[in-house]
Design an enzyme around this catalytic site. Structure first.
Site, short mmCIF file in Angstrom:
data_model
loop_
_atom_site.label_atom_id
_atom_site.label_comp_id
_atom_site.label_asym_id
_atom_site.label_seq_id
_atom_site.Cartn_x
_atom_site.Cartn_y
_atom_site.Cartn_z
N ASP A 1 32.31 92.19 -12.99
CA ASP A 1 30.96 92.75 -13.08
C ASP A 1 30.75 93.98 -12.21
O ASP A 1 29.69 94.60 -12.28
CB ASP A 1 29.94 91.70 -12.60
CG ASP A 1 29.23 91.04 -13.77
OD1 ASP A 1 29.53 91.40 -14.91
OD2 ASP A 1 28.40 90.17 -13.50
N LYS B 1 21.32 92.82 -12.53
CA LYS B 1 21.49 93.05 -13.98
C LYS B 1 21.06 91.78 -14.73
O LYS B 1 21.08 90.67 -14.18
CB LYS B 1 22.93 93.38 -14.36
CG LYS B 1 24.01 92.36 -13.93
CD LYS B 1 24.21 91.15 -14.83
CE LYS B 1 25.30 90.20 -14.36
NZ LYS B 1 25.33 88.90 -15.01
C1 LIG Z 1 29.61 86.10 -16.54
C2 LIG Z 1 29.22 87.44 -15.99
C3 LIG Z 1 28.56 88.25 -17.11
O1 LIG Z 1 28.04 89.47 -16.66
O2 LIG Z 1 28.28 87.43 -14.95
P1 LIG Z 1 27.75 86.35 -13.83
O3 LIG Z 1 27.16 85.16 -14.52
O4 LIG Z 1 28.91 85.96 -12.95
O5 LIG Z 1 26.73 87.13 -13.06
C4 LIG Z 1 30.47 88.22 -15.51
O6 LIG Z 1 31.37 88.46 -16.54
C5 LIG Z 1 31.20 87.62 -14.36
O7 LIG Z 1 31.68 88.66 -13.57
P2 LIG Z 1 32.10 88.39 -12.04
O8 LIG Z 1 31.09 87.49 -11.40
O9 LIG Z 1 32.37 89.72 -11.43
O10 LIG Z 1 33.41 87.57 -12.29
P3 LIG Z 1 34.78 87.53 -11.47
O11 LIG Z 1 34.47 87.42 -10.01
O12 LIG Z 1 35.68 88.62 -11.94
O13 LIG Z 1 35.38 86.14 -11.99
C6 LIG Z 1 34.91 84.88 -11.58
C7 LIG Z 1 35.56 83.85 -12.47
O14 LIG Z 1 34.90 83.86 -13.74
C8 LIG Z 1 35.83 83.77 -14.80
N1 LIG Z 1 35.66 84.92 -15.71
C9 LIG Z 1 34.95 86.02 -15.32
C10 LIG Z 1 34.74 87.05 -16.20
C11 LIG Z 1 35.31 86.97 -17.50
N2 LIG Z 1 35.16 87.94 -18.39
N3 LIG Z 1 36.02 85.87 -17.86
C12 LIG Z 1 36.19 84.84 -16.98
O15 LIG Z 1 36.82 83.85 -17.34
C13 LIG Z 1 37.20 83.68 -14.19
O16 LIG Z 1 37.51 82.29 -14.15
C14 LIG Z 1 37.02 84.14 -12.76
O17 LIG Z 1 37.85 83.42 -11.91
N1 LIG Z 2 27.33 90.28 -0.78
C1 LIG Z 2 27.30 89.17 -1.51
N2 LIG Z 2 26.16 88.82 -2.15
C2 LIG Z 2 26.13 87.71 -2.92
N3 LIG Z 2 27.16 86.87 -3.10
C3 LIG Z 2 28.32 87.17 -2.50
C4 LIG Z 2 28.42 88.32 -1.69
N4 LIG Z 2 29.67 88.35 -1.23
C5 LIG Z 2 30.31 87.28 -1.73
N5 LIG Z 2 29.50 86.56 -2.50
C6 LIG Z 2 29.89 85.33 -3.24
O1 LIG Z 2 29.80 85.63 -4.64
C7 LIG Z 2 29.16 84.56 -5.35
C8 LIG Z 2 28.48 85.11 -6.60
O2 LIG Z 2 27.37 85.85 -6.17
P1 LIG Z 2 26.41 86.70 -7.13
O3 LIG Z 2 27.10 87.92 -7.60
O4 LIG Z 2 25.14 86.95 -6.37
O5 LIG Z 2 26.10 85.72 -8.31
P2 LIG Z 2 26.48 85.74 -9.84
O6 LIG Z 2 27.99 85.94 -9.97
O7 LIG Z 2 26.03 84.41 -10.33
O8 LIG Z 2 25.71 86.86 -10.47
C9 LIG Z 2 28.21 83.96 -4.30
O9 LIG Z 2 27.92 82.62 -4.58
C10 LIG Z 2 28.97 84.14 -3.00
O10 LIG Z 2 29.81 83.03 -2.76
#
Ligand SMILES: C[C@@](CO)(OP(=O)(O)O)[C@H](O)COP(=O)(O)OP(=O)(O)OC[C@H]1O[C@@H](n2ccc(N)nc2=O)[C@H](O)[C@@H]1O
Ligand SMILES: Nc1ncnc2c1ncn2[C@@H]1O[C@H](COP(=O)(O)OP(=O)(O)O)[C@@H](O)[C@H]1O
Length: 282
Positions: A144, A12
């Site tokens: 996410d 995404k």
């Molecule tokens: C920021 C976003 C935007 O799409 O994407 P990524 O950059 O990770 O891909 C998402 O909200 C990420 O979602 P996801 O990666 O599933 O987050 P989670 O595992 O639930 O949370 C990881 C950490 O990010 C923080 N977190 C996440 C989502 C949110 N709305 N607020 C937060 O503060 C929290 O500290 C949590 O401990």
């Molecule tokens: N199947 C998986 N693919 C990618 N990352 C994973 C997976 N399982 C656990 N992880 C952990 O989740 C973290 C976030 O991965 P990813 O979703 O690819 O990145 P982002 O949250 O930046 O979009 C990775 O750094 C890794 O430690």
């Protein structure tokens, strides 16, 4: 072998991302526009003779049981056992993955893998769970995950889990992964992060230039990302996705994206060209 097909697990982009506050549990409230792109991992699910669930592809940095693929399968089993104490899956599964999506890139690869696993096991084990129920299970694994089960490009609020489907122009994107992985929690914990965007209506957000509130913090922490955004922005609108580290340049045609890619020839980055897709085929 129960299933030879590849189950796609796409990336995404966050076309915009605004942080409107921090909640008592530490999570942040967001307003974001999710767009899928046609660049995916492929997962394969093979029947086992016993009832174990094993990921057969090694991840050097993620222990087997911490992998979101295994965590999502276990979460599904837990859910099933809550409603049927004696639930046993009809057969075990070996899972393999052809991993293309960079980790820690803001492309949601781990969340997408979790969503694909939930959808595939629901179908292969014939559990009959609805999409909303799978989304609820997925949310426990990460903010996410629900969007990837929802399967439609969407405007999201809450922690990213309150979704309204929305058709956005399916543009071409040059996606660039700098030589750095960024943990989501690091950016959400950064003191400099802008967390006070005003909550706006979707029609206003769609007609205002798109931004990402994480971008100033990420650019300040990672000069390579700052430099890449500065350079690519001369040719096409370029922003960070999620908390990074990937950036994307928005192009009207594939040719434009290919020309833009030539500016990065020989640099220490991974890049690919992908098209936006509003609806995932499952
Ligand atoms: C920021 C976003 C935007 O799409 O994407 P990524 O950059 O990770 O891909 C998402 O909200 C990420 O979602 P996801 O990666 O599933 O987050 P989670 O595992 O639930 O949370 C990881 C950490 O990010 C923080 N977190 C996440 C989502 C949110 N709305 N607020 C937060 O503060 C929290 O500290 C949590 O401990
Ligand atoms: N199947 C998986 N693919 C990618 N990352 C994973 C997976 N399982 C656990 N992880 C952990 O989740 C973290 C976030 O991965 P990813 O979703 O690819 O990145 P982002 O949250 O930046 O979009 C990775 O750094 C890794 O430690």
């Amino acid at each position: 072998m129960c299933d030879k097909r590849a189950w796609l697990s796409p990336a995404k982009l966050n076309l915009f991302l605004y942080i409107t506050g921090r909640r008592a549990d530490g999570y942040h409230n967001l307003q974001t526009l999710f767009q899928f792109i046609d660049y995916s991992d492929s997962l394969y699910f093979d029947r086992r003779q016993d009832d174990k669930i094993c990921l057969q592809t090694e991840f050097t940095l993620v222990p087997h049981d911490d992998n979101l693929i295994i965590k999502s399968a276990n979460m599904l089993l837990t859910y099933m056992r809550q409603s049927q104490a004696d639930f046993r899956p009809p057969f075990g599964i070996d899972i393999t993955i052809d991993k293309k999506l960079p980790m820690g890139g803001g492309l949601g690869g781990g969340s997408s893998n979790a969503a694909t696993t939930l959808i595939a096991l629901n179908q292969l084990w014939q559990l009959g769970l609805s999409t909303p129920v799978l989304m609820q299970i997925g949310q426990k694994l990460g903010a996410d995950v629900p969007i990837f089960i929802f399967g439609l490009s969407a405007f999201a609020q809450g922690i990213g889990d309150e979704l309204v489907a929305i058709d956005v122009p399916e543009k071409w994107y040059l996606v660039v992964k700098p030589n750095v992985e960024i943990a989501t929690a690091k950016i959400f914990n950064a003191p400099s992060l802008k967390r006070d965007s005003v909550t706006r209506r979707i029609d206003e957000l769609l007609t205002t230039p798109f931004n990402n509130d994480c971008e100033p913090t990420v650019r300040a922490l990672y000069p390579q990302i700052d430099d890449l955004i500065n350079r690519l922005s001369q040719f096409a609108p370029t922003r960070l996705t999620g908390t990074g580290s990937c950036i994307f340049s928005e192009c009207n045609t594939q040719e434009q994206a290919m020309q833009l890619q030539q500016h990065l020839a020989g640099e220490d980055v991974v890049c690919f060209i992908a098209k936006g897709i509003n609806q995932l085929c499952r």
